[in-house]
Design a protein around this motif. Structure first.
Motif, PDB file in Angstrom:
ATOM      1  N   ARG A 173     -49.881 -38.511  -9.138  1.00  0.00           N
ATOM      2  CA  ARG A 173     -50.134 -38.548 -10.580  1.00  0.00           C
ATOM      3  C   ARG A 173     -48.844 -38.459 -11.379  1.00  0.00           C
ATOM      4  NH1 ARG A 173     -54.989 -34.105 -10.087  1.00  0.00           N
ATOM      5  NH2 ARG A 173     -56.538 -35.500  -9.125  1.00  0.00           N
ATOM      6  N   ALA A 174     -47.878 -37.681 -10.868  1.00  0.00           N
ATOM      7  CA  ALA A 174     -46.594 -37.582 -11.570  1.00  0.00           C
ATOM      8  C   ALA A 174     -45.865 -38.923 -11.542  1.00  0.00           C
ATOM      9  CB  ALA A 174     -45.742 -36.487 -10.935  1.00  0.00           C
ATOM     10  N   ARG A 202     -51.831 -36.804 -19.259  1.00  0.00           N
ATOM     11  CA  ARG A 202     -52.777 -35.815 -18.762  1.00  0.00           C
ATOM     12  C   ARG A 202     -52.096 -34.882 -17.772  1.00  0.00           C
ATOM     13  NH1 ARG A 202     -58.126 -36.777 -19.780  1.00  0.00           N
ATOM     14  NH2 ARG A 202     -58.597 -38.745 -20.832  1.00  0.00           N
ATOM     15  N   CYS A 203     -52.724 -33.725 -17.592  1.00  0.00           N
ATOM     16  CA  CYS A 203     -52.215 -32.738 -16.638  1.00  0.00           C
ATOM     17  C   CYS A 203     -52.286 -33.325 -15.234  1.00  0.00           C
ATOM     18  CB  CYS A 203     -53.033 -31.450 -16.741  1.00  0.00           C
ATOM     19  SG  CYS A 203     -52.625 -30.204 -15.492  1.00  0.00           S
ATOM     20  N   VAL A 204     -51.208 -33.167 -14.475  1.00  0.00           N
ATOM     21  CA  VAL A 204     -51.161 -33.747 -13.134  1.00  0.00           C
ATOM     22  C   VAL A 204     -52.042 -32.977 -12.158  1.00  0.00           C
ATOM     23  CG1 VAL A 204     -48.861 -34.725 -13.452  1.00  0.00           C
ATOM     24  CG2 VAL A 204     -49.109 -32.375 -12.610  1.00  0.00           C
ATOM     25  N   VAL A 205     -52.566 -31.826 -12.559  1.00  0.00           N
ATOM     26  CA  VAL A 205     -53.407 -31.024 -11.664  1.00  0.00           C
ATOM     27  C   VAL A 205     -54.883 -31.228 -11.979  1.00  0.00           C
ATOM     28  CG1 VAL A 205     -53.931 -28.702 -10.825  1.00  0.00           C
ATOM     29  CG2 VAL A 205     -51.577 -29.323 -11.390  1.00  0.00           C
ATOM     30  N   CYS A 206     -55.273 -30.971 -13.229  1.00  0.00           N
ATOM     31  CA  CYS A 206     -56.696 -31.022 -13.593  1.00  0.00           C
ATOM     32  C   CYS A 206     -57.052 -32.219 -14.461  1.00  0.00           C
ATOM     33  CB  CYS A 206     -57.101 -29.733 -14.308  1.00  0.00           C
ATOM     34  SG  CYS A 206     -56.284 -29.494 -15.905  1.00  0.00           S
ATOM     35  N   ALA A 224     -43.170 -33.820 -15.686  1.00  0.00           N
ATOM     36  CA  ALA A 224     -44.591 -33.708 -15.326  1.00  0.00           C
ATOM     37  C   ALA A 224     -45.303 -32.818 -16.341  1.00  0.00           C
ATOM     38  CB  ALA A 224     -44.743 -33.140 -13.923  1.00  0.00           C
ATOM     39  N   VAL A 225     -46.519 -33.187 -16.684  1.00  0.00           N
ATOM     40  CA  VAL A 225     -47.285 -32.480 -17.708  1.00  0.00           C
ATOM     41  C   VAL A 225     -48.277 -31.541 -17.023  1.00  0.00           C
ATOM     42  CG1 VAL A 225     -48.841 -32.723 -19.673  1.00  0.00           C
ATOM     43  CG2 VAL A 225     -47.034 -34.415 -19.286  1.00  0.00           C
ATOM     44  N   CYS A 230     -53.070 -24.393 -15.634  1.00  0.00           N
ATOM     45  CA  CYS A 230     -52.570 -24.893 -14.352  1.00  0.00           C
ATOM     46  C   CYS A 230     -51.120 -24.461 -14.126  1.00  0.00           C
ATOM     47  CB  CYS A 230     -52.690 -26.416 -14.297  1.00  0.00           C
ATOM     48  SG  CYS A 230     -54.391 -27.026 -14.228  1.00  0.00           S
ATOM     49  N   TRP A 231     -50.325 -24.478 -15.178  1.00  0.00           N
ATOM     50  CA  TRP A 231     -48.935 -24.040 -15.043  1.00  0.00           C
ATOM     51  C   TRP A 231     -48.865 -22.562 -14.667  1.00  0.00           C
ATOM     52  CZ3 TRP A 231     -44.387 -25.773 -14.062  1.00  0.00           C
ATOM     53  CH2 TRP A 231     -43.241 -25.047 -14.391  1.00  0.00           C
ATOM     54  N   ASP A 232     -49.760 -21.776 -15.208  1.00  0.00           N
ATOM     55  CA  ASP A 232     -49.799 -20.361 -14.852  1.00  0.00           C
ATOM     56  C   ASP A 232     -50.281 -20.182 -13.415  1.00  0.00           C
ATOM     57  OD1 ASP A 232     -49.556 -17.533 -15.710  1.00  0.00           O
ATOM     58  OD2 ASP A 232     -51.710 -17.520 -15.320  1.00  0.00           O
ATOM     59  N   ASN A 233     -51.265 -20.995 -12.983  1.00  0.00           N
ATOM     60  CA  ASN A 233     -51.728 -20.910 -11.597  1.00  0.00           C
ATOM     61  C   ASN A 233     -50.650 -21.342 -10.610  1.00  0.00           C
ATOM     62  OD1 ASN A 233     -54.271 -20.016 -12.382  1.00  0.00           O
ATOM     63  ND2 ASN A 233     -55.113 -22.085 -12.508  1.00  0.00           N
TER      64      ASN A 233
END
Length: 263
Positions: A173-174, A202-206, A224-225, A230-233
């Motif tokens: 995604r990145a 969009r967020c690359v995780v969720c 990367a966004v 997600c950044w905290d996780n």
């Protein structure tokens, strides 16, 4: 991992309950059909009943007048023919009508109790499996230890595989975000506010749309966004630009333990 096992057991329990659903529906349909047929036949029996009554009477009397010997002889001879009768006959169509017999409460209970027991067994099946494991562990403790070690190592392998898959998805995604967009997309993003919602990164995780609170990696050529949760996780470490050796497995899993196989 515990939540995953709990979810698997819950899914198995739900599946078994769904397998009992056709039997329950069949029982309900049969009981409803029985009640409907009983109501129909009982209505026919009450409203189709007919009764017939037939009455008839006759009287035969011969009178011979005179006092002569012949008259007396005829009176004695023909007088025996004098008869009278009365006939009363009643009839109905009851033998031709249906005679429905409804099921009593005991019959319904006999049909419902096995289904209820089946549902209870589905709900209590997990406790039966646990009791079986406890009994086996009591008599074979070494075998139980081997089983626990096997399950633990299997969970570690699955967690490592899941970590690789999730990291690969984030990297993909990145790379898609860093790919140059079509000039028309930039023009629409600047000139049409209504389309910005679909043109945002969009967020690359969720895959949540980018907002003012989103975090953009400050590493050069990364950008990367991440949404803030997600950044905290990720413990504020970008898995795209951070080498794999520096990332702990705890950044991609719910456990704080490093991946180490038990022997």
């Amino acid at each position: 991992m515990g939540s995953g096992l709990l979810g698997a057991k819950t899914g198995l329990k739900v599946r078994e309950l769904l397998e009992t659903l056709p039997i329950l529906l069949l029982l309900v349909v049969l009981c409803g059909l029985d009640w409907a047929l009983y109501s129909i036949f009982d209505t026919i029996r009450h409203h189709s009943f007919l009764q017939y009554s037939f009455r008839s009477s006759h009287k035969l009397e011969v009178k011979v007048g005179g006092d002569s010997m012949l008259a007396r002889l005829l009176r004695k001879t023909i007088g025996a023919l004098n008869t009278s009768s009365e006939t009363v006959m009643e009839s109905n169509n009851m033998p031709c009508l249906p005679q429905p017999v409804g099921l009593d409460a005991r019959a319904y209970w006999r049909a419902a109790v096995p289904i209820g027991l089946l549902v209870c067994l589905c709900l209590l099946q997990a406790f039966g499996y646990r009791l079986r494991r406890v009994i086996a562990a009591f008599y074979f403790p070494k075998r139980e230890k081997k089983r626990i070690l096997f399950l633990y190592n299997d969970l570690l392998k699955k967690r490592a595989a899941f970590t690789k898959l999730r990291r690969a998805a984030i990297l993909r995604r990145a790379r898609q975000q860093k790919a140059p967009r079509h000039p028309l997309a930039d023009i629409l993003h600047r000139g049409c506010p209504l389309l910005r919602r679909w043109l945002r990164r969009r967020c690359v995780v969720c895959q949540a749309p980018e907002t003012l609170e989103s975090y953009v990696c400050r590493t050069l050529d990364c950008e990367a966004v991440y949404c803030w949760s997600c950044w905290d996780n990720m413990r504020q470490r970008c898995p795209v630009c951070t080498p794999r050796e520096e990332l702990s497995s705890s950044a991609f899993s719910d456990s704080n333990d490093d991946t180490a196989y038990a022997g």
